[in-house]
Design a protein around this motif. Structure first.
Motif, PDB file in Angstrom:
ATOM      1  N   LEU A  59       0.770  -1.390  -0.004  1.00 50.08           N
ATOM      2  CA  LEU A  59      -0.401  -0.232   0.123  1.00 50.08           C
ATOM      3  C   LEU A  59       1.002   1.229  -0.091  1.00 50.08           C
ATOM      4  N   LEU A  60       1.710   1.190   0.415  1.00 50.68           N
ATOM      5  CA  LEU A  60       2.768   2.316   0.907  1.00 50.68           C
ATOM      6  C   LEU A  60       3.245   3.101  -0.424  1.00 50.68           C
ATOM      7  N   GLN A  61       3.924   1.319  -0.848  1.00 54.33           N
ATOM      8  CA  GLN A  61       4.556   1.658  -2.668  1.00 54.33           C
ATOM      9  C   GLN A  61       3.694   2.872  -3.962  1.00 54.33           C
ATOM     10  N   TRP A  62       2.467   1.668  -3.252  1.00 51.01           N
ATOM     11  CA  TRP A  62       1.293   3.275  -4.031  1.00 51.01           C
ATOM     12  C   TRP A  62       0.841   3.784  -3.759  1.00 51.01           C
ATOM     13  N   LEU A  63       1.083   4.298  -2.906  1.00 48.62           N
ATOM     14  CA  LEU A  63       0.724   5.591  -2.157  1.00 48.62           C
ATOM     15  C   LEU A  63       2.172   6.571  -2.594  1.00 48.62           C
ATOM     16  N   LEU A  64       3.242   5.808  -3.387  1.00 46.85           N
ATOM     17  CA  LEU A  64       4.271   6.936  -3.259  1.00 46.85           C
ATOM     18  C   LEU A  64       3.824   6.758  -4.380  1.00 46.85           C
ATOM     19  N   TRP A  65       3.821   5.777  -5.495  1.00 47.26           N
ATOM     20  CA  TRP A  65       3.543   5.991  -7.080  1.00 47.26           C
ATOM     21  C   TRP A  65       2.316   7.466  -7.549  1.00 47.26           C
ATOM     22  N   LEU A  66       1.579   7.070  -6.428  1.00 52.56           N
ATOM     23  CA  LEU A  66       0.336   7.885  -6.343  1.00 52.56           C
ATOM     24  C   LEU A  66       0.670   9.062  -6.123  1.00 52.56           C
ATOM     25  N   CYS A  67       1.693   9.763  -5.381  1.00 57.44           N
ATOM     26  CA  CYS A  67       2.356  11.019  -5.101  1.00 57.44           C
ATOM     27  C   CYS A  67       3.220  11.409  -6.684  1.00 57.44           C
ATOM     28  N   CYS A  68       3.842  10.453  -6.953  1.00 57.04           N
ATOM     29  CA  CYS A  68       4.624  10.300  -8.000  1.00 57.04           C
ATOM     30  C   CYS A  68       3.959  11.489  -9.180  1.00 57.04           C
ATOM     31  N   TRP A  69       3.470  10.571  -9.367  1.00 60.11           N
ATOM     32  CA  TRP A  69       2.474  10.622 -10.374  1.00 60.11           C
ATOM     33  C   TRP A  69       1.715  12.281 -10.599  1.00 60.11           C
ATOM     34  N   LEU A  70       1.193  12.387  -8.851  1.00 58.85           N
ATOM     35  CA  LEU A  70       0.329  13.470  -9.069  1.00 58.85           C
ATOM     36  C   LEU A  70       1.796  14.714  -8.820  1.00 58.85           C
ATOM     37  N   ALA A  71       3.222  14.639  -8.104  1.00 60.32           N
ATOM     38  CA  ALA A  71       3.773  15.526  -8.627  1.00 60.32           C
ATOM     39  C   ALA A  71       3.930  16.120  -9.647  1.00 60.32           C
ATOM     40  N   THR A  72       4.003  15.230 -10.690  1.00 54.82           N
ATOM     41  CA  THR A  72       4.625  15.458 -12.339  1.00 54.82           C
ATOM     42  C   THR A  72       3.538  16.453 -12.737  1.00 54.82           C
ATOM     43  N   GLY A  73       2.274  15.364 -12.262  1.00 54.19           N
ATOM     44  CA  GLY A  73       1.150  16.469 -13.078  1.00 54.19           C
ATOM     45  C   GLY A  73       0.973  17.882 -12.330  1.00 54.19           C
ATOM     46  N   VAL A  74       1.431  18.123 -11.247  1.00 54.00           N
ATOM     47  CA  VAL A  74       1.157  19.425 -10.720  1.00 54.00           C
ATOM     48  C   VAL A  74       2.872  20.364 -11.936  1.00 54.00           C
ATOM     49  N   TYR A  75       3.836  19.423 -11.713  1.00 57.68           N
ATOM     50  CA  TYR A  75       4.616  20.529 -12.263  1.00 57.68           C
ATOM     51  C   TYR A  75       4.331  20.439 -13.824  1.00 57.68           C
TER      52      TYR A  75
END
Length: 155
Positions: A59-75
């Motif tokens: 679950l933590l790794q899936w959360l990390l991937w979601l955060c990476c996707w969101l951070a890239t989207g914000v960029y």
């Protein structure tokens, strides 16, 4: 040569892919910072064996991937909103606009980012679609009502 930006033809697939390749580097930097933060948090706050890292597909790794996707989207969306370009688009003179040649809405830019992500997950099918689309548009161009255009060279 067309006089208005709305009359310009969309950017070719090659230019799009070159810009995407350039944009991998700022995205990787964001991912490394987020991964380091997650790993530090896991190390100092977790109840696990020493030198144990985040388990794959947890679950933590899936959360990390979601955060990476969101951070890239914000960029991406913040860059497009601010000047129509990400860092990777600047050398190729590419700019994101709406169909009228104006700055797109934030909602349209997030729709563009989400559809572009889906396109990449499907092997770039949405990018290759531009080769058969009559207007030369990708899935994310169509879904968001935005256009990626190439600016002419300036002296």
């Amino acid at each position: 040569m067309p006089s208005s930006s709305s009359e310009r033809s969309p950017a070719l697939v090659g230019w799009r892919l070159l810009a995407l390749l350039y944009d991998v580097f700022p995205a990787l930097a964001l991912w490394m910072v987020l991964s380091a933060a997650f790993t530090l948090g896991y190390t100092f706050l977790g109840h696990h064996a020493a030198r144990e890292n985040i388990a794959p597909f947890s679950l933590l790794q899936w959360l990390l991937w979601l955060c990476c996707w969101l951070a890239t989207g914000v960029y991406a969306t913040a860059s497009w909103r601010r000047g129509g370009q990400t860092l990777g688009m600047r050398p190729w003179r590419l700019v994101v606009t709406d169909a009228a040649g104006q700055a797109p809405s934030t909602h349209a830019l997030w729709r563009r980012y989400a559809t572009g992500t889906l396109s990449l997950l499907l092997g770039g099918l949405g990018f290759w679609w531009a080769w058969i689309d009559r207007a030369g548009l990708t899935w994310h161009d169509r879904a968001s009502g935005t256009r990626l255009q190439r600016r002419p060279k300036t002296a």
